[in-house]
Design a protein around this motif. Structure first.
Motif, PDB file in Angstrom:
ATOM      1  N   GLN A 104       0.809  -1.214   0.000  1.00  0.00           N
ATOM      2  CA  GLN A 104       0.000   0.000   0.000  1.00  0.00           C
ATOM      3  C   GLN A 104       0.847   1.272   0.000  1.00  0.00           C
ATOM      4  O   GLN A 104       0.312   2.379   0.022  1.00  0.00           O
ATOM      5  CB  GLN A 104      -0.930   0.006   1.214  1.00  0.00           C
ATOM      6  N   ARG A 133      -2.503  -4.506  16.447  1.00  0.00           N
ATOM      7  CA  ARG A 133      -3.384  -3.356  16.203  1.00  0.00           C
ATOM      8  C   ARG A 133      -2.825  -2.113  16.887  1.00  0.00           C
ATOM      9  O   ARG A 133      -2.790  -1.025  16.301  1.00  0.00           O
ATOM     10  CB  ARG A 133      -4.791  -3.644  16.740  1.00  0.00           C
ATOM     11  N   ALA A 137      -1.593   1.279  15.002  1.00  0.00           N
ATOM     12  CA  ALA A 137      -2.230   2.555  15.324  1.00  0.00           C
ATOM     13  C   ALA A 137      -1.218   3.569  15.827  1.00  0.00           C
ATOM     14  O   ALA A 137      -1.293   4.760  15.503  1.00  0.00           O
ATOM     15  CB  ALA A 137      -3.332   2.333  16.362  1.00  0.00           C
ATOM     16  N   LEU A 141      -1.310   4.421  11.447  1.00  0.00           N
ATOM     17  CA  LEU A 141      -1.932   3.653  10.381  1.00  0.00           C
ATOM     18  C   LEU A 141      -3.354   3.241  10.761  1.00  0.00           C
ATOM     19  O   LEU A 141      -3.703   3.187  11.942  1.00  0.00           O
ATOM     20  CB  LEU A 141      -1.098   2.395  10.090  1.00  0.00           C
ATOM     21  N   ASP A 142      -4.177   2.978   9.768  1.00  0.00           N
ATOM     22  CA  ASP A 142      -5.523   2.471   9.988  1.00  0.00           C
ATOM     23  C   ASP A 142      -5.401   0.981  10.288  1.00  0.00           C
ATOM     24  O   ASP A 142      -5.309   0.148   9.374  1.00  0.00           O
ATOM     25  CB  ASP A 142      -6.377   2.713   8.740  1.00  0.00           C
ATOM     26  N   ALA A 143      -5.391   0.636  11.553  1.00  0.00           N
ATOM     27  CA  ALA A 143      -5.107  -0.740  11.957  1.00  0.00           C
ATOM     28  C   ALA A 143      -6.152  -1.714  11.432  1.00  0.00           C
ATOM     29  O   ALA A 143      -5.809  -2.809  10.963  1.00  0.00           O
ATOM     30  CB  ALA A 143      -5.011  -0.822  13.481  1.00  0.00           C
ATOM     31  N   ASP A 144      -7.432  -1.345  11.493  1.00  0.00           N
ATOM     32  CA  ASP A 144      -8.475  -2.255  11.028  1.00  0.00           C
ATOM     33  C   ASP A 144      -8.315  -2.542   9.538  1.00  0.00           C
ATOM     34  O   ASP A 144      -8.391  -3.701   9.106  1.00  0.00           O
ATOM     35  CB  ASP A 144      -9.855  -1.663  11.303  1.00  0.00           C
ATOM     36  N   ALA A 145      -8.102  -1.511   8.754  1.00  0.00           N
ATOM     37  CA  ALA A 145      -7.952  -1.695   7.310  1.00  0.00           C
ATOM     38  C   ALA A 145      -6.709  -2.512   6.996  1.00  0.00           C
ATOM     39  O   ALA A 145      -6.719  -3.368   6.101  1.00  0.00           O
ATOM     40  CB  ALA A 145      -7.888  -0.342   6.615  1.00  0.00           C
ATOM     41  N   LEU A 146      -5.659  -2.269   7.736  1.00  0.00           N
ATOM     42  CA  LEU A 146      -4.409  -2.976   7.478  1.00  0.00           C
ATOM     43  C   LEU A 146      -4.538  -4.463   7.823  1.00  0.00           C
ATOM     44  O   LEU A 146      -4.067  -5.331   7.071  1.00  0.00           O
ATOM     45  CB  LEU A 146      -3.277  -2.338   8.279  1.00  0.00           C
TER      46      LEU A 146
END
Length: 200
Positions: A104, A133, A137, A141-146
């Motif tokens: 990404q 997570r 974070a 970074l967007d932990a859920d998306a990652l």
């Protein structure tokens, strides 16, 4: 023509990769080469190349690892706990997260160093999804998306591909660096790696 990149094969449990991380980044900047980050399944590499996991090694080899680690920590001014509370847990999910972040275009170096720091300096369990997570974070970074991206089958395939590539390149430990087809094993070979890049 001078190759424009080096391949970096490393395990997300590797204390030696942690000790070499900042120096590798500095080397790449000085030599104007890109780093291709390739996390590998080191137990699989060991199984295919005759390696022995740390806990299965003789006491003499384990003791010498600690002595050598302490020497390098003093030399580099980088603290590492030789016996962290969660030592070398399963690193598959952490590896997939790093691969997904890299694809990404996210700051992969900062992320993988934060994961290694969590294990070797903060006694955290990097096989734990909540821990991963939190680390993601903390890097902004967007932990859920990652984590969703890291669970995709193509990320697992790439993880296995990197592991296969490492073995094909002659790698048998972490960290391993490959430049212009030449393998350099260990953070103590970074100086020689830089000499090879400069000579090219």
């Amino acid at each position: 023509m001078k190759p424009s990149h080096l391949d970096y094969y490393f395990w997300l449990n590797s204390d030696w990769a942690y000790l070499g991380a900042d120096r590798l980044e500095a080397l790449a900047r000085r030599q104007n080469v890109a780093i291709h980050y390739k996390p590998v399944d080191l137990p699989d590499v060991y199984a295919r190349t005759g390696g022995v996991l740390l806990g299965q090694r003789s006491r003499e080899r384990q003791d010498y690892r600690v002595a050598e680690l302490r020497r390098w920590c003093r030399k580099l001014g980088v603290p590492v706990n030789p016996h962290p509370a969660h030592m070398c847990p399963n690193a598959d999910q952490a590896s997939r997260i790093v691969i997904a972040a890299d694809l990404q275009g996210l700051p992969v170096a900062a992320l993988y160093k934060a994961i290694l720091h969590a294990e070797w300096c903060e006694d955290r369990d990097i096989s734990s999804e909540p821990t991963l997570r939190e680390i993601a974070a903390a890097q902004g970074l967007d932990a859920d998306a990652l984590l969703r991206a890291a669970a995709a089958p193509d990320i697992e395939r790439r993880y296995r591909q990197y592991t296969d590539e490492a073995v094909a390149a002659g790698a048998f430990g972490s960290p391993s660096y490959v430049y212009a087809g030449e393998l350099f094993w260990g953070q103590d070979r970074l100086e020689m790696l830089e000499e090879a890049i400069a000579a090219a």
